[in-house]
Scaffold this active site. Structure first.
Site, PDB file in Angstrom:
ATOM      1  CG  HIS A 135      -5.459  -2.669   0.063  1.00 58.54           C
ATOM      2  ND1 HIS A 135      -4.781  -2.105  -0.991  1.00 58.54           N
ATOM      3  CD2 HIS A 135      -4.874  -2.168   1.190  1.00 58.54           C
ATOM      4  CE1 HIS A 135      -3.839  -1.290  -0.530  1.00 58.54           C
ATOM      5  NE2 HIS A 135      -3.872  -1.326   0.780  1.00 58.54           N
TER       6      HIS A 135
ATOM      7  CB  SER B 290      -0.955  -0.043   1.200  1.00 54.27           C
ATOM      8  OG  SER B 290      -1.973   0.919   1.070  1.00 54.27           O
TER       9      SER B 290
ATOM     10  CG  ASP C 186      -6.570  -2.661  -3.930  1.00 60.61           C
ATOM     11  OD1 ASP C 186      -7.333  -2.217  -3.055  1.00 60.61           O
ATOM     12  OD2 ASP C 186      -5.341  -2.501  -3.897  1.00 60.61           O
TER      13      ASP C 186
END
Length: 811
Positions: free
Chosen positions: A781, A674, A747
């Site tokens: 994610h 991330s 995601d």
């Protein structure tokens, strides 16, 4: 509507970057690249598939302990089940539940008063997956949800017999709200699928184009996934989101619908026995998720009859960056007999840029809810939470100053009988001054309330961050004296985390060390020195005890204190310099003193799960885990020096690892997930410090997140130079170090759409870069399927071997 299609992806297929077009050319996956899931090494696979440690929960009367074993990894088949993607939710429409739930595999019960007595094993009948264990207020029963192929069922467990049974005739709807409202220990109100709900709407073809319009209004919305796109999506969302209020008597299984079905997003019992509901109302938005849709807040009696319309929470569109809506928002109700209703209203127009002595006020409407609401409290910053405190009409109210990154908390008399009492006042990043969280107890109506012992003492449990690492504690805070007395603090040979203070003065803790798995202990006697073991969990992965771990402290060139956790592989020999993997995540700080604070403990029991980079130690690599990556400065402009500061941090990391003699500075790879992936790409784009990088689920083009990212408060048009400089995509022609990009195909994290990795891959491939791009089917994610986790770890290990060397090749 968008649904996952198992036809589009074979269960075992791995989507790589095939047929990506750049400037008219195509970059296809090379024939030798395998497109099936790959297995990690046997050492990693054994740890990945090992049984997890149980979690524990105590009954409200503090007499019973439930130990819960969770399913560690789900299958790709579970992720591939058909879903609807609507209004920011991923929905299993057949089961009327969210796509993913945390699944329970085993439950055991034992008496706290007699730890030597045999455990009672709760038998979980086959036929579905169980989740959401909840105690009844009288501690005699517990609830479970069971999801099957076509329903989410309600099950009740009997504590005395450890047997469970289904409450027949109920199909729960947990899509928007999973909580239940306890009217008493035997009766609850749940959200269920309406009795008269028909089949899912079917659409053969669009009825027209999707049209949106914005004429002069300012609506700076963050980038979000799975939004509604058209009227058909709206119809589907309304259909699956609509619930009935259903009153259930647990002892008999009898149930009936009460009130009127609606798209209920919240259900709660009030202390006087009434109910409060929040119901989503049209028009829906195509710009924000369901959480920010307009809501009608309604007061009802225990039979669902509408007593009063409390007003509407506005749709959160056209709200300034970091702002809030005007008018009522965030409703709370008293869990005590007074039954008052509270909500927050902005005093600054909802705009953080407006100067105001107070930003929010707390409003109160007293029973019987006939008069006008009155103001009871104001906060300098944003009112960030309200926790009711037993023994009077009072609550702990949070106050966050976003300009300074400051957090405060006050004990407030909600009837105005006393001045607020400050309980916390600190930099929100200052872990050393964190007083912890107050313990709560469950009331007879199932609501939690902050407990008060001895008439005036709050009990706080905290992590106890310090220069020596985390030393968890439990404090008794005297409201009369305004100071805390320490009841217990973890020693330095073990990491011991207090869980609760029992009524008889004993303290229940979870105790572990580097070599001992966490187990529950009852402490008693003078100084709480006597220990009685409650659980005996065994080490599920004894092979990890050969990994060596050490907290390393050092400074970067400007004096900011830094640290990382050094992990040496099981077969490491002193004096070896091995290829090294650095894992980090940038955090913003207002000053250097908080940036250098230590996090973690040398006495934590090492567990490795999921796609943790620590798995690489099992393949022989040195790992520098959680290397601090502070960005220090004024919150408004801190990102102006982002690249310079991560560069300084990275230099210090490499220099320290080389000084320790464990790493070859020429064979160091950096990685992150991330925002850590964003950092990784920027380090490779702007420096030559690392041999290669691994970037998972990141964002690389900040023009695609134009209304802010992470803690950046300025828009793209207010700070174009910063957005452009911090976009590795803009430097693709200079990013020549090899980079492995991994991204979940689905995601849904704001700002990290899969297109971020796809476009960076295209840019690098089109300018002669060295890049490998892996797309994980159905993953979001964070990755959760066993197949995806194994493949991700295999990719990471293979990348380390390709870009550095195999530390075990000559062994």
């Amino acid at each position: 509507m968008s649904s996952s299609s198992s036809k589009r992806w074979a269960i075992t297929a791995l989507a790589l970057a095939a047929a990506l077009t750049v400037g008219g050319g195509a970059f296809a996956a090379e024939p030798q690249i395998s497109q099936v899931y790959q297995q990690p090494s046997a050492e990693i696979r054994a740890v990945l598939d090992a049984k997890g440690l149980p979690s524990h929960t105590i009954s409200p009367d503090q007499k019973l302990l439930a130990s819960v074993e969770m399913k560690r990894n789900r299958s790709i088949a579970e992720l591939a089940r058909p879903i609807l993607r609507l209004a920011g939710k991923r929905i299993d429409a057949a089961a009327s539940s969210p796509q993913l739930t945390a699944n329970i595999e085993a439950i055991t019960l034992r008496e706290l008063a007699n730890p030597e007595a045999a455990e009672r094993v709760v038998q979980l009948p086959a036929g579905g997956t169980y989740s959401a264990l909840r105690w009844s207020p009288d501690s005699k029963h517990f609830l479970l949800n069971r999801r099957t192929a076509n329903a989410t069922e309600l099950w009740v467990g009997d504590v005395a017999t450890a047997k469970i049974h289904q409450v027949k005739g109920i199909k729960l709807n947990t899509i928007l709200e999973a909580d239940v409202a306890w009217l008493n220990a035997d009766e609850i109100v749940v959200l269920s699928v309406p009795d008269k709900r028909g089949p899912l709407p079917q659409f053969e073809a669009p009825t027209g184009p999707a049209i949106q319009e914005s004429m002069g209004r300012i609506s700076p919305e963050r980038t979000l996934q799975d939004l509604l796109k058209n009227s058909q999506d709206e119809a589907l969302f309304t259909h699956v989101g609509t619930s009935a209020l259903r009153r259930v008597k647990l002892s008999t299984g009898a149930s009936r619908e009460i009130g009127t079905p609606g798209v209920y997003a919240s259900l709660q019992v009030i202390g006087n026995g009434n109910l409060i509901t929040e119901r989503l109302v049209a028009p829906y938005s195509y710009q924000v998720t369901w959480n920010d849709f307009a809501r009608q807040v309604e007061l009802r009696d225990a039979n669902g009859k509408l007593l009063r319309d409390l007003g509407q929470i506005k749709l959160k569109e056209s709200v300034p960056v970091e702002g809030v809506i005007t008018g009522p928002r965030n409703f709370w109700t008293s869990p005590q007999a007074d039954g008052a209703v509270y909500w927050v209203e902005a005093l600054d127009g909802g705009d953080q840029k407006n100067k105001a002595p107070f930003r929010d006020r707390l409003m109160k409407l007293e029973a019987p809810y006939q008069g006008e609401a009155k103001e009871v409290h104001r906060t300098v910053g944003r009112l960030s939470g309200l926790n009711f405190v037993e023994g009077g009409n009072r609550a702990i109210i949070g106050d966050v100053d976003r300009e300074r990154r400051w957090i405060a908390a006050d004990l407030v008399s909600l009837d105005g009988s006393a001045k607020p009492q400050r309980l916390q006042d600190r930099d929100m990043r200052d872990r050393y001054r964190d007083p912890g969280q107050p313990l709560t107890r469950m009331l007879a109506n199932g609501r939690s309330i902050v407990r008060v012992d001895g008439g005036d003492k709050l009990i706080f449990v905290g992590q106890g961050a310090s220069k020596d690492g985390d030393l968890p504690f439990i404090d008794s805070y005297s409201l009369k004296e305004g100071q805390a007395t320490r009841l217990f603090r973890s020693g330095t040979t073990h990491y011991e985390r207090p869980i609760t203070l029992l009524a008889d003065g004993r303290v229940l803790t979870s105790r572990e060390s580097f070599a001992e798995p966490p187990n529950l202990v009852l402490r008693s006697g003078a100084g709480l020195a006597q220990m009685q073991a409650l659980t005996k969990s065994a080490d599920p992965t004894p092979q990890l005890r050969s990994i060596k771990r050490e907290l390393i402290k050092y400074k970067r060139a400007d004096g900011v204190e830094l640290s990382f956790w050094l992990y040496l592989p099981p077969d490491y020999k002193a004096g070896e310099r091995r290829p090294t993997f650095v894992w980090a995540y940038p955090l913003e700080f207002s000053d250097a003193s908080t940036a250098g604070q230590v996090s973690g403990s040398t006495n934590r029991f090492t567990t490795i799960a999921g796609a943790s980079p620590l798995m690489l130690t099992l393949d022989g690599y040195v790992v520098l885990m959680d290397a601090t990556m502070p960005i220090v400065g004024d919150p408004k402009t801190v990102n102006d020096s982002f690249v310079e500061q991560i560069t300084a941090n990275a230099k210090a990391i490499i220099d320290k690892a080389a000084e320790l003699g464990v790493s070859d500075p020429k064979q160091m790879v950096v990685g992150g997930h991330s925002y850590g992936a964003f950092m990784t790409a920027n380090l490779l784009a702007h420096t030559d410090l690392f041999k290669a990088g691994i970037a998972r689920s990141g964002a690389y083009n900040r023009t695609l997140t134009p209304f802010g990212f992470q803690s950046e408060r300025r828009t793209y048009w207010e700070a174009q130079d910063v957005y452009l400089k911090l976009s590795p995509f803009n430097y693709a022609d200079k990013l020549k170090e090899p980079i492995l990009l991994i991204h979940g195909e689905s995601d849904d994290n704001p700002g990290t759409f899969p297109i971020q990795s796809a476009r960076l891959y295209q840019a690098l491939a089109g300018t002669g870069g060295n890049v490998r791009y892996v797309v994980l089917p159905h993953e979001s994610h964070g990755y959760s399927a066993r197949e995806s986790l194994g493949h991700t770890l295999r990719e990471m290990s293979d990348w380390m071997k390709r870009q550095t060397s195999d530390p075990r090749a000559s062994k």
